[in-house]
Design a protein around this motif. Structure first.
Motif, PDB file in Angstrom:
ATOM      1  N   GLY A 188       1.034   9.859   4.778  1.00 16.33           N
ATOM      2  CA  GLY A 188       2.245  10.636   5.293  1.00 16.33           C
ATOM      3  C   GLY A 188       2.155  12.211   5.132  1.00 16.33           C
ATOM      4  N   LEU A 189       1.958  12.309   3.978  1.00 17.69           N
ATOM      5  CA  LEU A 189       1.814  13.714   3.517  1.00 17.69           C
ATOM      6  C   LEU A 189       0.587  14.619   4.470  1.00 17.69           C
ATOM      7  CD1 LEU A 189       2.423  13.941  -0.053  1.00 17.69           C
ATOM      8  CD2 LEU A 189       3.920  14.643   1.555  1.00 17.69           C
ATOM      9  N   LEU A 190      -0.431  13.680   4.423  1.00 18.39           N
ATOM     10  CA  LEU A 190      -1.596  14.393   5.171  1.00 18.39           C
ATOM     11  C   LEU A 190      -1.341  14.365   6.622  1.00 18.39           C
ATOM     12  CD1 LEU A 190      -4.296  12.632   2.901  1.00 18.39           C
ATOM     13  CD2 LEU A 190      -3.843  15.106   3.138  1.00 18.39           C
ATOM     14  N   GLY A 191      -0.557  13.261   7.017  1.00 13.23           N
ATOM     15  CA  GLY A 191      -0.188  13.344   8.490  1.00 13.23           C
ATOM     16  C   GLY A 191       0.482  14.376   8.891  1.00 13.23           C
ATOM     17  N   LEU A 192       1.466  14.925   8.301  1.00 11.63           N
ATOM     18  CA  LEU A 192       2.416  16.120   8.417  1.00 11.63           C
ATOM     19  C   LEU A 192       1.528  17.268   8.460  1.00 11.63           C
ATOM     20  CD1 LEU A 192       5.431  15.300   6.303  1.00 11.63           C
ATOM     21  CD2 LEU A 192       5.054  15.283   8.856  1.00 11.63           C
ATOM     22  N   LEU A 193       0.610  17.510   7.319  1.00  9.73           N
ATOM     23  CA  LEU A 193      -0.490  18.497   7.176  1.00  9.73           C
ATOM     24  C   LEU A 193      -1.173  18.824   8.808  1.00  9.73           C
ATOM     25  CD1 LEU A 193      -1.572  21.089   5.970  1.00  9.73           C
ATOM     26  CD2 LEU A 193      -3.003  19.611   4.564  1.00  9.73           C
TER      27      LEU A 193
ATOM     28  N   MET B  24       0.903  -1.132  -0.006  1.00  7.95           N
ATOM     29  CA  MET B  24      -0.062  -0.015   0.039  1.00  7.95           C
ATOM     30  C   MET B  24       0.910   1.334  -0.072  1.00  7.95           C
ATOM     31  SD  MET B  24      -3.360  -1.010   2.442  1.00  7.95           S
ATOM     32  CE  MET B  24      -3.541   0.515   2.530  1.00  7.95           C
ATOM     33  N   THR B  25       1.794   1.428  -0.847  1.00  4.71           N
ATOM     34  CA  THR B  25       2.744   2.347  -0.868  1.00  4.71           C
ATOM     35  C   THR B  25       2.080   3.751  -1.515  1.00  4.71           C
ATOM     36  OG1 THR B  25       3.463   1.774  -3.191  1.00  4.71           O
ATOM     37  CG2 THR B  25       4.712   0.893  -1.233  1.00  4.71           C
ATOM     38  N   ILE B  26       0.945   3.818  -2.287  1.00  4.56           N
ATOM     39  CA  ILE B  26       0.545   4.856  -2.573  1.00  4.56           C
ATOM     40  C   ILE B  26      -0.340   5.354  -1.455  1.00  4.56           C
ATOM     41  CG2 ILE B  26      -1.366   5.868  -4.153  1.00  4.56           C
ATOM     42  CD1 ILE B  26      -0.591   3.776  -6.259  1.00  4.56           C
ATOM     43  N   THR B  27      -1.037   4.554  -0.840  1.00  6.06           N
ATOM     44  CA  THR B  27      -1.737   5.215   0.616  1.00  6.06           C
ATOM     45  C   THR B  27      -0.753   5.685   1.562  1.00  6.06           C
ATOM     46  OG1 THR B  27      -3.632   3.672   0.065  1.00  6.06           O
ATOM     47  CG2 THR B  27      -3.593   4.643   2.292  1.00  6.06           C
ATOM     48  N   LEU B  28       0.204   4.840   1.623  1.00 10.99           N
ATOM     49  CA  LEU B  28       1.267   5.558   2.688  1.00 10.99           C
ATOM     50  C   LEU B  28       1.747   6.816   2.281  1.00 10.99           C
ATOM     51  CD1 LEU B  28       3.229   2.015   3.372  1.00 10.99           C
ATOM     52  CD2 LEU B  28       1.627   3.444   5.285  1.00 10.99           C
ATOM     53  N   LEU B  29       2.222   7.030   0.985  1.00 12.73           N
ATOM     54  CA  LEU B  29       2.693   8.239   0.628  1.00 12.73           C
ATOM     55  C   LEU B  29       1.830   9.295   0.944  1.00 12.73           C
ATOM     56  CD1 LEU B  29       4.537  10.011  -0.976  1.00 12.73           C
ATOM     57  CD2 LEU B  29       3.151   9.346  -3.090  1.00 12.73           C
ATOM     58  N   TYR B  30       0.470   9.376   0.443  1.00  7.47           N
ATOM     59  CA  TYR B  30      -0.358  10.430   0.757  1.00  7.47           C
ATOM     60  C   TYR B  30      -0.819  10.413   2.300  1.00  7.47           C
ATOM     61  CZ  TYR B  30      -0.151  11.094  -4.228  1.00  7.47           C
ATOM     62  OH  TYR B  30       0.189  11.076  -5.208  1.00  7.47           O
TER      63      TYR B  30
ATOM     64  N   ALA C  53      -3.233  13.196  -4.703  1.00  6.53           N
ATOM     65  CA  ALA C  53      -2.520  14.706  -4.746  1.00  6.53           C
ATOM     66  C   ALA C  53      -3.561  15.495  -4.738  1.00  6.53           C
ATOM     67  CB  ALA C  53      -2.160  14.526  -6.288  1.00  6.53           C
ATOM     68  N   LEU C  54      -4.894  15.344  -5.322  1.00  3.01           N
ATOM     69  CA  LEU C  54      -5.972  16.300  -5.230  1.00  3.01           C
ATOM     70  C   LEU C  54      -6.527  16.481  -3.818  1.00  3.01           C
ATOM     71  CD1 LEU C  54      -7.860  18.234  -6.827  1.00  3.01           C
ATOM     72  CD2 LEU C  54      -9.464  16.014  -7.145  1.00  3.01           C
ATOM     73  N   LEU C  55      -6.293  15.434  -3.189  1.00  2.00           N
ATOM     74  CA  LEU C  55      -6.699  15.719  -1.533  1.00  2.00           C
ATOM     75  C   LEU C  55      -5.856  16.418  -0.933  1.00  2.00           C
ATOM     76  CD1 LEU C  55      -8.624  14.691   0.624  1.00  2.00           C
ATOM     77  CD2 LEU C  55      -7.425  12.752   1.029  1.00  2.00           C
ATOM     78  N   VAL C  56      -4.264  16.340  -1.185  1.00  2.00           N
ATOM     79  CA  VAL C  56      -3.339  16.840  -0.527  1.00  2.00           C
ATOM     80  C   VAL C  56      -3.715  18.470  -0.804  1.00  2.00           C
ATOM     81  CG1 VAL C  56      -1.004  17.228  -0.190  1.00  2.00           C
ATOM     82  CG2 VAL C  56      -1.743  15.024  -0.234  1.00  2.00           C
ATOM     83  N   VAL C  57      -3.470  18.687  -2.023  1.00  5.67           N
ATOM     84  CA  VAL C  57      -3.543  20.224  -2.408  1.00  5.67           C
ATOM     85  C   VAL C  57      -4.964  20.880  -2.131  1.00  5.67           C
ATOM     86  CG1 VAL C  57      -3.910  21.547  -4.624  1.00  5.67           C
ATOM     87  CG2 VAL C  57      -2.125  19.603  -4.575  1.00  5.67           C
ATOM     88  N   GLY C  58      -6.196  20.184  -2.107  1.00  8.37           N
ATOM     89  CA  GLY C  58      -7.221  20.615  -1.686  1.00  8.37           C
ATOM     90  C   GLY C  58      -7.101  20.758  -0.199  1.00  8.37           C
ATOM     91  N   ARG C  59      -6.535  20.040   0.644  1.00  2.64           N
ATOM     92  CA  ARG C  59      -6.743  20.387   1.975  1.00  2.64           C
ATOM     93  C   ARG C  59      -5.725  21.324   2.406  1.00  2.64           C
ATOM     94  NH1 ARG C  59     -11.193  19.378   3.470  1.00  2.64           N
ATOM     95  NH2 ARG C  59     -10.563  20.207   5.235  1.00  2.64           N
ATOM     96  N   ILE C  60      -4.791  21.527   1.793  1.00  7.50           N
ATOM     97  CA  ILE C  60      -3.719  22.722   1.883  1.00  7.50           C
ATOM     98  C   ILE C  60      -4.386  24.041   1.568  1.00  7.50           C
ATOM     99  CG2 ILE C  60      -1.689  23.836   1.372  1.00  7.50           C
ATOM    100  CD1 ILE C  60      -0.305  21.092   0.788  1.00  7.50           C
ATOM    101  N   LEU C  61      -5.365  24.095   0.380  1.00 11.00           N
ATOM    102  CA  LEU C  61      -5.984  25.383  -0.051  1.00 11.00           C
ATOM    103  C   LEU C  61      -6.932  25.650   1.003  1.00 11.00           C
ATOM    104  CD1 LEU C  61      -5.837  25.128  -3.694  1.00 11.00           C
ATOM    105  CD2 LEU C  61      -4.551  26.449  -2.277  1.00 11.00           C
ATOM    106  N   HIS C  62      -7.568  24.772   1.438  1.00  6.85           N
ATOM    107  CA  HIS C  62      -8.737  24.752   2.421  1.00  6.85           C
ATOM    108  C   HIS C  62      -8.249  25.623   3.724  1.00  6.85           C
ATOM    109  CE1 HIS C  62     -12.011  23.686   5.602  1.00  6.85           C
ATOM    110  NE2 HIS C  62     -12.517  24.110   4.690  1.00  6.85           N
ATOM    111  N   ALA C  63      -7.345  24.850   4.300  1.00 11.30           N
ATOM    112  CA  ALA C  63      -6.481  25.334   5.410  1.00 11.30           C
ATOM    113  C   ALA C  63      -6.266  26.892   5.407  1.00 11.30           C
ATOM    114  CB  ALA C  63      -5.633  24.464   5.635  1.00 11.30           C
ATOM    115  N   ILE C  64      -5.865  27.313   4.064  1.00 13.90           N
ATOM    116  CA  ILE C  64      -5.511  28.516   3.732  1.00 13.90           C
ATOM    117  C   ILE C  64      -6.519  29.404   3.661  1.00 13.90           C
ATOM    118  CG2 ILE C  64      -4.415  30.088   2.247  1.00 13.90           C
ATOM    119  CD1 ILE C  64      -2.440  28.084   1.419  1.00 13.90           C
ATOM    120  N   GLY C  65      -7.915  28.862   2.971  1.00  8.26           N
ATOM    121  CA  GLY C  65      -8.787  29.630   2.906  1.00  8.26           C
ATOM    122  C   GLY C  65      -9.721  29.905   3.991  1.00  8.26           C
TER     123      GLY C  65
END
Length: 127
Positions: free
Chosen positions: A9-14, A1-7, A80-92
């Motif tokens: 991990g990124l979302l965990g940092l966010l 499950m490397t793809i899920t782990l990648l995202y 990728a869309l989830l990571v970008v979307g959550r960053i933009l939501h946190a800013i917005g």
């Protein structure tokens, strides 16, 4: 499950960053419980809470789809869309003027990911 782990991990940092922002504003405004009628703290709490409401289900669906053999391209697009979307939501959500494009794109991308992963999961489960 490397793809899920990648995202994951990124979302965990966010999520950790959003947590630190809540804690920092609690210290700044000396509010230990609740929102303290402080708009800055309220927005930090909602950014953190909204993330906690949507991201876990999206990651469960992402992991399930990965295990079910969904094409990696769809998984990377969703992640990728989830990571970008959550960053933009946190800013917005920090911008008091509504609507604003950051928050709107963050919300729409999260909904799009949730819809796409739900449909992929159902299509693989019912196939």
């Amino acid at each position: 499950m490397t793809i899920t782990l990648l995202y994951g991990g990124l979302l965990g940092l966010l999520f950790l960053i959003l947590t630190v922002l809540v804690i920092a504003r609690r210290f700044k405004y000396r509010v230990s419980i609740g929102e303290g009628n402080c708009p800055e703290l309220q927005t930090a709490i909602r950014a953190h809470g909204n993330f906690a409401e949507y991201v876990p289900l999206c990651l469960v669906l992402l992991g399930g789809c990965e295990l079910a053999g969904v094409a990696p391209l769809w998984l990377h697009i969703s992640g990728a869309l989830l990571v970008v979307g959550r960053i933009l939501h946190a800013i917005g959500i920090q911008i008091p003027k509504a609507p604003n494009p950051y928050r709107m794109f963050g919300i729409l991308s999260t909904f799009a990911v949730l819809l796409m992963l739900s449909l992929l999961a159902l299509s693989h489960a019912l196939a």
